[in-house]
Design a protein around this motif. Structure first.
Motif, PDB file in Angstrom:
ATOM      1  N   UNK A  87     -25.834  61.305  -4.198  1.00 52.70           N
ATOM      2  CA  UNK A  87     -25.900  62.173  -3.014  1.00 52.70           C
ATOM      3  C   UNK A  87     -26.101  61.353  -1.736  1.00 52.70           C
ATOM      4  N   UNK A  88     -25.533  61.793  -0.621  1.00 49.55           N
ATOM      5  CA  UNK A  88     -25.605  61.003   0.618  1.00 49.55           C
ATOM      6  C   UNK A  88     -26.969  61.131   1.286  1.00 49.55           C
ATOM      7  N   UNK A  89     -27.694  62.205   0.974  1.00 52.67           N
ATOM      8  CA  UNK A  89     -29.014  62.368   1.582  1.00 52.67           C
ATOM      9  C   UNK A  89     -28.938  62.513   3.094  1.00 52.67           C
ATOM     10  N   UNK A  90     -29.893  61.881   3.778  1.00 53.94           N
ATOM     11  CA  UNK A  90     -29.976  62.056   5.228  1.00 53.94           C
ATOM     12  C   UNK A  90     -29.387  60.866   5.989  1.00 53.94           C
ATOM     13  N   UNK A  91     -28.643  60.011   5.334  1.00 55.57           N
ATOM     14  CA  UNK A  91     -28.080  58.844   6.005  1.00 55.57           C
ATOM     15  C   UNK A  91     -27.057  59.252   7.059  1.00 55.57           C
ATOM     16  N   UNK A  92     -26.804  58.329   7.976  1.00 52.65           N
ATOM     17  CA  UNK A  92     -25.791  58.552   8.995  1.00 52.65           C
ATOM     18  C   UNK A  92     -24.406  58.151   8.502  1.00 52.65           C
ATOM     19  N   UNK A  93     -23.379  58.312   9.342  1.00 51.26           N
ATOM     20  CA  UNK A  93     -22.020  57.911   8.967  1.00 51.26           C
ATOM     21  C   UNK A  93     -21.948  56.413   8.675  1.00 51.26           C
ATOM     22  N   UNK A  94     -21.129  56.046   7.698  1.00 49.76           N
ATOM     23  CA  UNK A  94     -20.966  54.659   7.306  1.00 49.76           C
ATOM     24  C   UNK A  94     -19.497  54.344   7.065  1.00 49.76           C
ATOM     25  N   UNK A  95     -19.236  53.049   6.889  1.00 47.39           N
ATOM     26  CA  UNK A  95     -17.938  52.621   6.387  1.00 47.39           C
ATOM     27  C   UNK A  95     -18.033  52.539   4.867  1.00 47.39           C
ATOM     28  N   UNK A  96     -17.119  53.198   4.182  1.00 47.86           N
ATOM     29  CA  UNK A  96     -17.144  53.293   2.727  1.00 47.86           C
ATOM     30  C   UNK A  96     -15.818  52.779   2.180  1.00 47.86           C
ATOM     31  N   UNK A  97     -15.868  52.003   1.100  1.00 45.11           N
ATOM     32  CA  UNK A  97     -14.660  51.515   0.434  1.00 45.11           C
ATOM     33  C   UNK A  97     -14.564  52.123  -0.954  1.00 45.11           C
ATOM     34  N   UNK A  98     -13.398  52.646  -1.275  1.00 45.19           N
ATOM     35  CA  UNK A  98     -13.138  53.236  -2.590  1.00 45.19           C
ATOM     36  C   UNK A  98     -11.980  52.485  -3.224  1.00 45.19           C
ATOM     37  N   UNK A  99     -12.185  51.942  -4.416  1.00 39.99           N
ATOM     38  CA  UNK A  99     -11.144  51.229  -5.154  1.00 39.99           C
ATOM     39  C   UNK A  99     -10.718  52.054  -6.359  1.00 39.99           C
ATOM     40  N   UNK A 100      -9.431  52.288  -6.474  1.00 43.26           N
ATOM     41  CA  UNK A 100      -8.883  53.048  -7.600  1.00 43.26           C
ATOM     42  C   UNK A 100      -7.798  52.224  -8.287  1.00 43.26           C
ATOM     43  N   UNK A 101      -7.731  52.338  -9.612  1.00 40.61           N
ATOM     44  CA  UNK A 101      -6.698  51.680 -10.412  1.00 40.61           C
ATOM     45  C   UNK A 101      -5.935  52.747 -11.175  1.00 40.61           C
ATOM     46  N   UNK A 102      -4.621  52.773 -11.033  1.00 35.46           N
ATOM     47  CA  UNK A 102      -3.801  53.710 -11.802  1.00 35.46           C
ATOM     48  C   UNK A 102      -3.330  53.032 -13.084  1.00 35.46           C
ATOM     49  N   UNK A 103      -3.436  53.757 -14.198  1.00 30.29           N
ATOM     50  CA  UNK A 103      -3.095  53.203 -15.506  1.00 30.29           C
ATOM     51  C   UNK A 103      -2.282  54.206 -16.309  1.00 30.29           C
ATOM     52  N   UNK A 104      -1.584  53.699 -17.311  1.00 34.41           N
ATOM     53  CA  UNK A 104      -0.834  54.525 -18.267  1.00 34.41           C
ATOM     54  C   UNK A 104      -1.287  54.099 -19.659  1.00 34.41           C
ATOM     55  N   UNK A 105      -2.093  54.931 -20.313  1.00 37.52           N
ATOM     56  CA  UNK A 105      -2.696  54.536 -21.582  1.00 37.52           C
ATOM     57  C   UNK A 105      -2.591  55.660 -22.605  1.00 37.52           C
ATOM     58  N   UNK A 106      -2.415  55.291 -23.861  1.00 37.56           N
ATOM     59  CA  UNK A 106      -2.485  56.280 -24.933  1.00 37.56           C
ATOM     60  C   UNK A 106      -3.956  56.547 -25.213  1.00 37.56           C
TER      61      UNK A 106
END
Length: 468
Positions: free
Chosen positions: A171-190
């Motif tokens: 949860x973000x709680x009471x913090x102020x705005x920040x710079x956030x990085x999100x890394x995603x990997x797309x995969x094809x798996x059985x």
């Protein structure tokens, strides 16, 4: 066909007790064959008839223990010589094959014409028998040859792709705005679909749904999306929380082995779906490429005791619901919006067996619920409970609805519900289009603690399998 071969096959089929109105085997092609060296005296014989049932092409058991069964399981001992006789019951052209044992008959087209295959079941496991004519497997002509006692361990070796509903981020709680990085990997798996079935999923971070992304309004978010080197398709991402070209999809069409990025400002509070948006978009979504991003308001969401992340999705497979082995994608069923599987969090039993959603009497439970789809609207409901609050269409800046029994969530949409768990027991999460429960869409919320008889009381025994 040689005279000797016609005589041999005549003897085989006579031994099986078949009668034929056709003028002779020469008119219908040679009997089935395989590359194995097998005795012409079978240890086990089955007879199937082609038919049409519920508008689908099928095999029907013709006699014995499999009589009148649709696409029956053919159970045989390991090492047995197996004969499968096929009678044409509908007058269309058909054949029968067990590809794993290199057994493949010739085609038959006259009504009551017949053919057969003979092979040795040389290895333990579950294998397909099918009609190999184009479209016939997808139309329903497929069943299982079960050799010996297939190992349970072998059936569940595929990776577990179901997303843990308790993984909801911080949860973000009471913090102020920040710079956030999100890394995603797309995969094809059985990955594992059920106890005895798998599917080639397309995922974000090897899970269905993808990660629960949690940010604050006013955050500046940089999203990096990489496509695994061994992928065979381009993938991308469209976040419904993003104001910009394609929700990000216009700049993230990522070939295998590459990475693309963009930055956006989280301007809108709410719970939003994200998904792959590479054509054909519906195929990428149904294969598992969906998830949610929560943009919390300033000061964060009110504190609750439990939070869970649940998404509903559909799979369109050539094989019927309940079939074993690798399930294959059916474009025809996708376009007809006729899924074989409907599920929560990626697999048939993600929320009934793989993961356990639990709370205590007196807890306030919050569920972030979304529909990846790509096609079906969900009538989200918990049997035996009432939602104290429903943030309709996941509008977290609007006043919530109160005392709601069932809430509609469209594909590509979401809701946030809250409820106080007042009484112990096991409560069933469903889509109240209840036929879909038979296709797999169900989850358990187990409430522990002391019963308050002023809320509910009965001297009758509780049936744990009951519902509506």
């Amino acid at each position: 066909m040689s005279l000797i071969r016609r005589i041999l096959m005549g003897l085989l089929l006579a031994a099986a007790g078949l009668g034929f109105s056709s003028p002779g085997w020469a008119d219908h092609g040679p009997a089935g064959h395989g590359s194995q060296d097998v005795s012409y005296k079978p240890d086990v014989t089955f007879t199937l008839r082609t038919s049409i049932a519920d508008g689908k092409l099928v095999f029907i058991g013709d006699r014995g223990e499999i009589a009148n069964q649709v696409n029956p399981d053919l159970k045989v001992p390991e090492g047995a010589v197996v004969q499968i006789n096929l009678i044409n019951g509908d007058g269309a052209t058909h054949d029968i094959a067990v590809p794993d044992f290199k057994a493949h008959s010739d085609q038959i087209s006259g009504k009551n014409a017949a053919t057969a295959i003979v092979f040795r079941a040389a290895k333990n496991g579950t294998f397909e028998y099918l009609c190999t004519l184009p479209g016939h497997k997808a139309a329903g002509m497929v069943g299982k040859v079960v050799v010996g006692e297939p190992s349970t361990e072998a059936q569940v070796q595929a990776p577990q792709i179901a997303h843990d509903p308790a993984q909801v981020g911080t949860p973000v709680g009471k913090r102020g705005p920040q710079k956030v990085t999100v890394d995603l990997l797309t995969t094809e798996i059985e990955g594992r679909l059920g106890d005895s079935s798998t599917y080639r999923f397309w995922t974000f971070n090897n899970k269905v749904p993808g990660p629960f992304v949690r940010v604050r309004v006013g955050d500046t978010v940089t999203l990096n999306i990489s496509n695994a080197k061994d992928s065979t398709h381009i993938h991308s991402i469209d976040l419904h929380a993003v104001t910009g070209p394609g929700g990000g999809a216009a700049v993230t069409q990522v070939p295998p082995g590459q990475t693309k990025s963009f930055t956006f400002k989280a301007n809108h509070v709410g719970l939003f779906v994200y998904h792959c948006a590479t054509p054909m978009v519906a195929q990428h979504i149904t294969n598992g490429m969906y998830g949610m991003i929560l943009v919390e308001p300033e000061g964060g969401l009110p504190k609750v005791d439990r939070e869970f992340y649940v998404m509903q999705g559909e799979l369109y497979t050539a094989e019927r619901h309940g079939a074993s082995g690798l399930q294959e994608f059916s474009l025809e069923k996708l376009l007809a919006e006729n899924p074989e599987h409907v599920m929560f969090n990626g697999s048939m039993d993600a929320l009934t067996k793989v993961y356990h959603m639990e709370s205590n009497v007196g807890d306030t439970v919050r569920i972030f619920f979304g529909v990846g789809g790509p096609n079906l609207t969900s009538s989200f409901h918990i049997i035996g409970e009432v939602f104290d609050k429903v943030y309709d269409q996941a509008s977290l800046t609007s006043k919530p609805l109160t005392d709601v029994q069932t809430t509609l969530v469209p594909p590509g949409g979401a809701t946030m519900v809250e409820l106080k768990t007042d009484y112990p027991g096991r409560y069933l999460l469903v889509d109240h289009a209840l036929s879909r429960v038979e296709k797999g869409v169900a989850g358990f919320l187990t409430v522990k603690g002391k019963a308050d008889h002023t809320i509910f009381h009965s001297d009758e025994a509780i049936d744990p399998n009951s519902g509506h």
